[in-house]
Motif scaffolding. Structure first.
Motif, PDB file in Angstrom:
ATOM      1  N   TRP A 534       0.907  -1.348   0.012  1.00  0.00           N
ATOM      2  CA  TRP A 534      -0.034  -0.056   0.059  1.00  0.00           C
ATOM      3  C   TRP A 534       0.739   1.157   0.017  1.00  0.00           C
ATOM      4  O   TRP A 534       0.692   2.386  -0.766  1.00  0.00           O
ATOM      5  CB  TRP A 534      -0.741  -0.096   1.232  1.00  0.00           C
ATOM      6  CG  TRP A 534      -2.168  -0.679   0.770  1.00  0.00           C
ATOM      7  CD1 TRP A 534      -2.856  -1.765   1.213  1.00  0.00           C
ATOM      8  CD2 TRP A 534      -3.189  -0.071  -0.043  1.00  0.00           C
ATOM      9  NE1 TRP A 534      -4.160  -2.095   0.651  1.00  0.00           N
ATOM     10  CE2 TRP A 534      -4.205  -1.002  -0.054  1.00  0.00           C
ATOM     11  CE3 TRP A 534      -3.536   1.003  -0.655  1.00  0.00           C
ATOM     12  CZ2 TRP A 534      -5.541  -0.983  -0.869  1.00  0.00           C
ATOM     13  CZ3 TRP A 534      -4.521   1.378  -1.444  1.00  0.00           C
ATOM     14  CH2 TRP A 534      -5.728   0.368  -1.646  1.00  0.00           C
ATOM     15  N   PHE A 538       2.307   4.447  -3.812  1.00  0.00           N
ATOM     16  CA  PHE A 538       2.531   5.888  -3.867  1.00  0.00           C
ATOM     17  C   PHE A 538       4.050   6.253  -4.285  1.00  0.00           C
ATOM     18  O   PHE A 538       4.202   7.351  -4.224  1.00  0.00           O
ATOM     19  CB  PHE A 538       2.083   6.543  -2.518  1.00  0.00           C
ATOM     20  CG  PHE A 538       0.532   6.266  -2.331  1.00  0.00           C
ATOM     21  CD1 PHE A 538      -0.168   7.462  -2.761  1.00  0.00           C
ATOM     22  CD2 PHE A 538       0.160   5.355  -1.822  1.00  0.00           C
ATOM     23  CE1 PHE A 538      -1.542   7.328  -2.594  1.00  0.00           C
ATOM     24  CE2 PHE A 538      -1.203   5.003  -1.637  1.00  0.00           C
ATOM     25  CZ  PHE A 538      -2.104   6.150  -2.088  1.00  0.00           C
ATOM     26  N   GLN A 614       4.821  10.774   7.036  1.00  0.00           N
ATOM     27  CA  GLN A 614       3.567  10.827   5.849  1.00  0.00           C
ATOM     28  C   GLN A 614       3.997  11.949   4.898  1.00  0.00           C
ATOM     29  O   GLN A 614       5.009  12.646   4.986  1.00  0.00           O
ATOM     30  CB  GLN A 614       2.517  11.379   6.745  1.00  0.00           C
ATOM     31  CG  GLN A 614       2.503  12.605   7.396  1.00  0.00           C
ATOM     32  CD  GLN A 614       1.243  13.189   7.975  1.00  0.00           C
ATOM     33  OE1 GLN A 614       0.820  12.645   9.155  1.00  0.00           O
ATOM     34  NE2 GLN A 614       0.551  14.077   7.639  1.00  0.00           N
ATOM     35  N   LEU A 621      -2.747  14.768  -2.987  1.00  0.00           N
ATOM     36  CA  LEU A 621      -3.023  13.647  -2.029  1.00  0.00           C
ATOM     37  C   LEU A 621      -2.054  13.623  -0.923  1.00  0.00           C
ATOM     38  O   LEU A 621      -0.869  13.758  -0.877  1.00  0.00           O
ATOM     39  CB  LEU A 621      -2.779  12.297  -2.899  1.00  0.00           C
ATOM     40  CG  LEU A 621      -4.139  11.938  -3.579  1.00  0.00           C
ATOM     41  CD1 LEU A 621      -3.719  10.614  -4.536  1.00  0.00           C
ATOM     42  CD2 LEU A 621      -5.259  11.579  -2.833  1.00  0.00           C
ATOM     43  N   ALA A 623      -0.834  11.019   2.063  1.00  0.00           N
ATOM     44  CA  ALA A 623      -0.761   9.513   2.346  1.00  0.00           C
ATOM     45  C   ALA A 623      -0.088   9.482   3.667  1.00  0.00           C
ATOM     46  O   ALA A 623       1.066  10.176   3.987  1.00  0.00           O
ATOM     47  CB  ALA A 623      -0.238   8.699   1.586  1.00  0.00           C
ATOM     48  N   ASP A 645     -11.453  12.715   3.282  1.00  0.00           N
ATOM     49  CA  ASP A 645     -10.953  11.155   3.501  1.00  0.00           C
ATOM     50  C   ASP A 645     -11.273  10.777   2.042  1.00  0.00           C
ATOM     51  O   ASP A 645     -12.353  10.537   1.638  1.00  0.00           O
ATOM     52  CB  ASP A 645     -11.623  10.614   4.595  1.00  0.00           C
ATOM     53  CG  ASP A 645     -11.026   9.177   4.689  1.00  0.00           C
ATOM     54  OD1 ASP A 645     -11.374   8.514   3.747  1.00  0.00           O
ATOM     55  OD2 ASP A 645     -10.882   8.886   5.912  1.00  0.00           O
ATOM     56  N   PHE A 646     -10.244  10.082   1.518  1.00  0.00           N
ATOM     57  CA  PHE A 646     -10.510   9.483   0.295  1.00  0.00           C
ATOM     58  C   PHE A 646     -11.345   8.572  -0.003  1.00  0.00           C
ATOM     59  O   PHE A 646     -12.109   8.269  -0.764  1.00  0.00           O
ATOM     60  CB  PHE A 646      -9.016   9.063  -0.268  1.00  0.00           C
ATOM     61  CG  PHE A 646      -9.138   8.474  -1.726  1.00  0.00           C
ATOM     62  CD1 PHE A 646      -8.675   9.370  -2.830  1.00  0.00           C
ATOM     63  CD2 PHE A 646      -9.232   7.352  -2.251  1.00  0.00           C
ATOM     64  CE1 PHE A 646      -8.986   9.072  -4.169  1.00  0.00           C
ATOM     65  CE2 PHE A 646      -9.360   6.931  -3.473  1.00  0.00           C
ATOM     66  CZ  PHE A 646      -8.987   8.123  -4.523  1.00  0.00           C
ATOM     67  N   ARG A 666      -6.531  -0.797   3.331  1.00  0.00           N
ATOM     68  CA  ARG A 666      -6.248   0.448   2.655  1.00  0.00           C
ATOM     69  C   ARG A 666      -5.316   1.296   3.533  1.00  0.00           C
ATOM     70  O   ARG A 666      -4.971   0.849   4.480  1.00  0.00           O
ATOM     71  CB  ARG A 666      -7.477   1.334   2.355  1.00  0.00           C
ATOM     72  CG  ARG A 666      -8.387   1.707   3.824  1.00  0.00           C
ATOM     73  CD  ARG A 666      -9.630   2.357   3.151  1.00  0.00           C
ATOM     74  NE  ARG A 666     -10.242   3.057   4.548  1.00  0.00           N
ATOM     75  CZ  ARG A 666     -11.373   2.408   4.914  1.00  0.00           C
ATOM     76  NH1 ARG A 666     -12.050   1.573   4.470  1.00  0.00           N
ATOM     77  NH2 ARG A 666     -12.029   3.011   6.065  1.00  0.00           N
ATOM     78  N   LEU A 669      -5.654   8.278   3.781  1.00  0.00           N
ATOM     79  CA  LEU A 669      -5.489   8.936   2.555  1.00  0.00           C
ATOM     80  C   LEU A 669      -6.413  10.121   2.434  1.00  0.00           C
ATOM     81  O   LEU A 669      -7.769  10.093   2.707  1.00  0.00           O
ATOM     82  CB  LEU A 669      -5.535   8.036   1.176  1.00  0.00           C
ATOM     83  CG  LEU A 669      -5.150   8.474  -0.087  1.00  0.00           C
ATOM     84  CD1 LEU A 669      -3.728   9.087  -0.335  1.00  0.00           C
ATOM     85  CD2 LEU A 669      -5.605   7.595  -1.194  1.00  0.00           C
ATOM     86  N   TRP A 670      -5.980  11.217   2.118  1.00  0.00           N
ATOM     87  CA  TRP A 670      -6.847  12.378   2.109  1.00  0.00           C
ATOM     88  C   TRP A 670      -6.586  13.244   0.814  1.00  0.00           C
ATOM     89  O   TRP A 670      -5.551  13.128   0.200  1.00  0.00           O
ATOM     90  CB  TRP A 670      -6.505  13.251   3.262  1.00  0.00           C
ATOM     91  CG  TRP A 670      -7.241  13.125   4.546  1.00  0.00           C
ATOM     92  CD1 TRP A 670      -8.434  13.305   4.976  1.00  0.00           C
ATOM     93  CD2 TRP A 670      -6.615  12.223   5.415  1.00  0.00           C
ATOM     94  NE1 TRP A 670      -8.668  12.817   6.177  1.00  0.00           N
ATOM     95  CE2 TRP A 670      -7.518  12.137   6.465  1.00  0.00           C
ATOM     96  CE3 TRP A 670      -5.511  11.295   5.499  1.00  0.00           C
ATOM     97  CZ2 TRP A 670      -7.293  11.040   7.607  1.00  0.00           C
ATOM     98  CZ3 TRP A 670      -5.199  10.443   6.566  1.00  0.00           C
ATOM     99  CH2 TRP A 670      -6.261  10.544   7.637  1.00  0.00           C
ATOM    100  N   GLN A 671      -7.809  13.719   0.334  1.00  0.00           N
ATOM    101  CA  GLN A 671      -7.519  14.594  -1.084  1.00  0.00           C
ATOM    102  C   GLN A 671      -7.876  15.953  -0.532  1.00  0.00           C
ATOM    103  O   GLN A 671      -8.600  16.305   0.391  1.00  0.00           O
ATOM    104  CB  GLN A 671      -8.729  14.206  -1.973  1.00  0.00           C
ATOM    105  CG  GLN A 671      -8.709  15.201  -3.267  1.00  0.00           C
ATOM    106  CD  GLN A 671      -9.985  14.490  -4.109  1.00  0.00           C
ATOM    107  OE1 GLN A 671     -10.295  13.578  -3.894  1.00  0.00           O
ATOM    108  NE2 GLN A 671      -9.820  15.196  -5.283  1.00  0.00           N
TER     109      GLN A 671
END
Length: 781
Positions: A534, A538, A614, A621, A623, A645-646, A666, A669-671
């Motif tokens: 995971w 990225f 992080q 994005l 992560a 929150d993605f 998962r 992860l945030w957008q």
């Protein structure tokens, strides 16, 4: 060492020349705000060149006396200079106390070399065992709150302050958290304080060291073993501006082939055709996408580079065609050690060219690495680089898609009958590269080999983009190759260490880099592999790689539920490809890294500068990988602004520390709110035309996103597509320009079910999707 003082100066053709009893110097200014300080011993001339710098346009300097020395101006750029004692004040950095060592380690006289640079160039030993004699040193006055970033591939946390770092490329097989040096040498530093970033690039290939407030908390020290001190000052003030200017100076990458951004599988080794076919069959059976399979050293005939074993790989072109039909490329390893064997065409043609590094007796330097005996090409010579590039022809004709340069620090197990010890197990510093000592060329060896490989592939595979991966390199390596971090281990600590290591590579100009997912040596387990895959989704370069002495760690190795978690991580990577490819095109144009530390986009946030576990992928994005076994939640810092929150769409305002749920299937992860991320389906695409192109929107008053489209290969023109939008709290309108042939969708997560939309839509459990028609879509709630 003795302090350097200058007695006088003169301005000549816009260049400032400094005169001293022992040393001379000159200051030059260039368009873009760069300054260059070059200092040299009076016994040398001032004609030093550069292996990597592409000089900008010169700007004339104007000098004005002031109480402490001179005020220098070049266009809008300015610095203050003192002659005796020598010092510079520039952009909040105070550089002073320039020192020179009178012991001439740079001599080419054999007797002096034997005495001065025996082994690894030592004249005397420092407290930590690193030899730092015979050269120049400049000191940097410290200031509270200053942090340091860059220096390439390093162990430890993101901020490099508080340790001494050596630039000397080394085969670091058993790397530990405090080990230094590693495989790369990047004498480039970003000084960051009060929201301001400035770059310092020491354009010296000799062994150098950056003592960052280690020995003396109040000051740092930049030292080099060599006859010159060549320092570039690279202005900011934003971190992105420093990277853009630095990569303009030393080179940026070319656009990679699209397949290079997919998932790659490697092991030392898949030793024969049957094992290769079986691995690919298992990827198909488990419905896991795969873009490339890698062959380590056992594919060769007796470790002879540019050969295939006639018994284990009897028909390479057929094997490569079979895999290509399944969408899988083949990448082969190529080491610099050439087997010294009569009748072996690579050795014979190289011997005819006199292509190999010499010993002090001007004979071929013979040692051992994987082949025994072995010789090493002298890549400092253009004709040798051209010859090496041509040697790739058999691999290219077999259909090999990319080349993996390993052992190119260069590593050596033995030299002239003696086992090699010391830093990095390499060639002796008095080995000869033409008129140069290995002490001068050592740090460049991986870069020059990668250059030869890249240029060879560009010639032999005309119309296709070269793909080269290297273990060793110097500043500017990104122009020729991607980088991976070498022989890590299957430890949670090594997974955690990969984050700051890759971030600092990115801050050193290396946009495309990665670490071996699962760890190279040691034994992974299912949880470590799942979490690491995971995280690896990225990485700019995503490859699972392990040693033959390690437990198998292909995606299916630990059964369920781990197989399902690893599969979903790999499939998510393919969903991200449009965003990754767009970031790749930005790296080509501007030198910006794909993986970015939080302070990169939030330089005025002191919390962001302290976060090392992080990162941001591009600007939009965030992560936060899980880096501890058994953890099912973790603390995450969200910088200023809005974040969604993605996975759930839940919105959180920053700056804030939040506890994030982190189930095994998962990554937290945030957008960024207001962004539109280009995504697609979780399958390997044939081209970067993204059908469908899925715009994942996090609504805000203004929405903006971009996607880069092209053939995914070759040098044809590409197309940059923009999505803009407006949201007033009840109605969202988005427009894509230009309109493309393929399908495009608007996607939201965490939304209420709309009252109506511009076209029939899908809605389930907060996930909304509607197709853009004529480049537009709207939604009303």
């Amino acid at each position: 060492m003795r302090s350097v003082n200058f007695d006088g100066y003169r301005l000549e053709d816009g260049v400032l020349w400094l005169e001293g009893a022992q040393s001379q110097a000159r200051l030059e200014a260039y368009a873009g705000g760069y300054w260059r300080l070059l200092v040299w011993h009076r016994s040398r001339d001032a004609g030093k060149g550069s292996w990597v710098v592409r000089r900008p346009e010169a700007v004339p300097i104007e000098a004005e006396p002031e109480a402490a020395g001179l005020r220098l101006r070049a266009g809008a750029a300015e610095l203050h200079l003192r002659l005796a004692p020598f010092g510079l004040d520039w952009a909040g950095l105070a550089l002073a106390d320039l020192q020179v060592d009178e012991l001439p380690t740079w001599t080419t006289d054999a007797a002096a070399v034997a005495e001065a640079v025996a082994g690894v160039g030592a004249v005397r030993e420092t407290e930590d065992g690193h030899a730092l004699g015979g050269g120049y040193a400049l000191h940097l006055q410290e200031r509270d709150g200053r942090r340091y970033f860059g220096l390439g591939e390093r162990t430890g946390f993101l901020d490099k302050k508080g340790r001494r770092w050596l630039n000397w490329t080394a085969d670091a097989f058993e790397q530990q958290p405090k080990d230094d040096p590693l495989y790369q040498a990047h004498p480039f530093l970003i000084a960051f304080d009060e929201g301001q970033a400035r770059g310092l690039f020491l354009d010296e290939s000799w062994k150098s060291a950056f003592d960052l407030a280690f020995r003396e908390p109040g000051r740092s020290r930049i030292a080099v073993e060599g006859p010159t001190f060549d320092l570039w000052l690279v202005p900011g003030p934003e971190p992105a501006a420093v990277l853009e200017r630095f990569t303009a100076l030393v080179g940026r990458p070319g656009l990679p082939p699209l397949w290079a951004l997919g998932y790659h599988q490697c092991r030392w080794s898949y030793p024969d055709e049957d094992s290769v076919r079986e691995v690919v069959r298992k990827f198909e059976r488990h419905e896991i996408p795969l873009s490339a399979l890698w062959l380590d050293i056992d594919y060769m005939d007796g470790y002879k580079v540019f050969t295939f074993s006639p018994h284990r790989f009897p028909d390479p072109p057929r094997l490569v065609r079979e895999l290509a039909e399944k969408g899988v490329r083949v990448v082969t390893i190529v080491d610099p050690g050439v087997k010294k064997e009569a009748g072996y065409s690579v050795y014979e043609s190289g011997r005819k060219l006199d292509a190999f590094v010499k010993n002090r007796r001007e004979e071929e330097l013979v040692g051992e690495v994987w082949p025994k005996p072995a010789v090493w090409p002298d890549f400092s010579r253009p004709e040798v680089r051209r010859w090496w590039g041509e040697q790739h022809r058999p691999l290219v004709e077999a259909g090999v898609a990319g080349i993996w340069n390993d052992m190119n620090e260069p590593a050596a197990f033995a030299v002239e009958g003696d086992e090699v010890f010391g830093i990095g197990k390499t060639l002796p510093s008095d080995a000869r590269h033409g008129e140069r000592l290995h002490a001068e060329v050592h740090n460049l060896y991986g870069l020059l080999m990668s250059r030869a490989t890249h240029e060879g592939l560009a010639h032999l595979r005309e119309g296709r983009r070269p793909f080269v991966l290297t273990r060793s390199g110097f500043s500017g390596i990104q122009h020729y190759a991607w980088v991976w971090t070498g022989d890590n281990g299957s430890y949670w600590e090594h997974m955690a260490m990969s984050v700051p290591m890759l971030l600092n590579l990115g801050l050193s100009g290396v946009a495309f880099c990665g670490a071996d997912i699962g760890g190279f040596r040691g034994d992974a387990d299912g949880e470590l592999l799942a979490r690491w895959t995971w995280l690896g989704a990225f990485y700019p370069f995503m490859r699972n790689h392990s040693a033959k002495t390690s437990r198998r760690q292909e995606p299916w190795a630990f059964g369920e539920p781990w197989l399902g978690h690893v599969r979903e991580a790999i499939r998510f990577r393919y969903r991200l490809l449009p965003y990754l490819y767009t970031l790749a095109e930005e790296a080509v144009r501007t030198g910006q890294p794909l993986m970015r530390p939080l302070f990169y986009h939030f330089p005025n946030d002191p919390e962001a500068a302290a976060v090392h576990d992080q990162f941001l992928l591009g600007p939009d994005l965030l992560a936060a990988p899980v880096l501890q076994p058994g953890a099912r939640r973790r603390l995450v810092y969200l910088p200023e602004g809005g974040w969604r929150d993605f996975w759930t769409g839940a919105e959180q305002a920053g700056p804030a520390w939040v506890v994030a749920e982190a189930p095994l299937d998962r990554i937290p992860l945030w957008q960024r709110v207001g962004s539109a991320l280009p995504l697609s389906v979780p399958e390997p695409p044939a081209q970067a035309h993204w059908d469908p192109l899925i715009w994942r929107v996090a609504p805000a008053a203004h929405v903006l996103g971009a996607a880069y489209l092209d053939e995914g290969e070759g040098d044809g023109a590409g197309l940059r597509v923009r999505l803009t939008g407006r949201y007033d709290g009840s109605r969202l309108l988005v427009t894509q320009e230009p309109v493309t042939d393929g399908r495009a969708w608007l996607e939201l997560v965490g939304a209420d079910e709309p009252r109506r939309a511009s076209a029939p839509f899908e809605y389930e459990d907060g996930r909304f999707r509607v197709e853009l028609q004529a480049g537009e879509a709207w939604v009303e709630w």
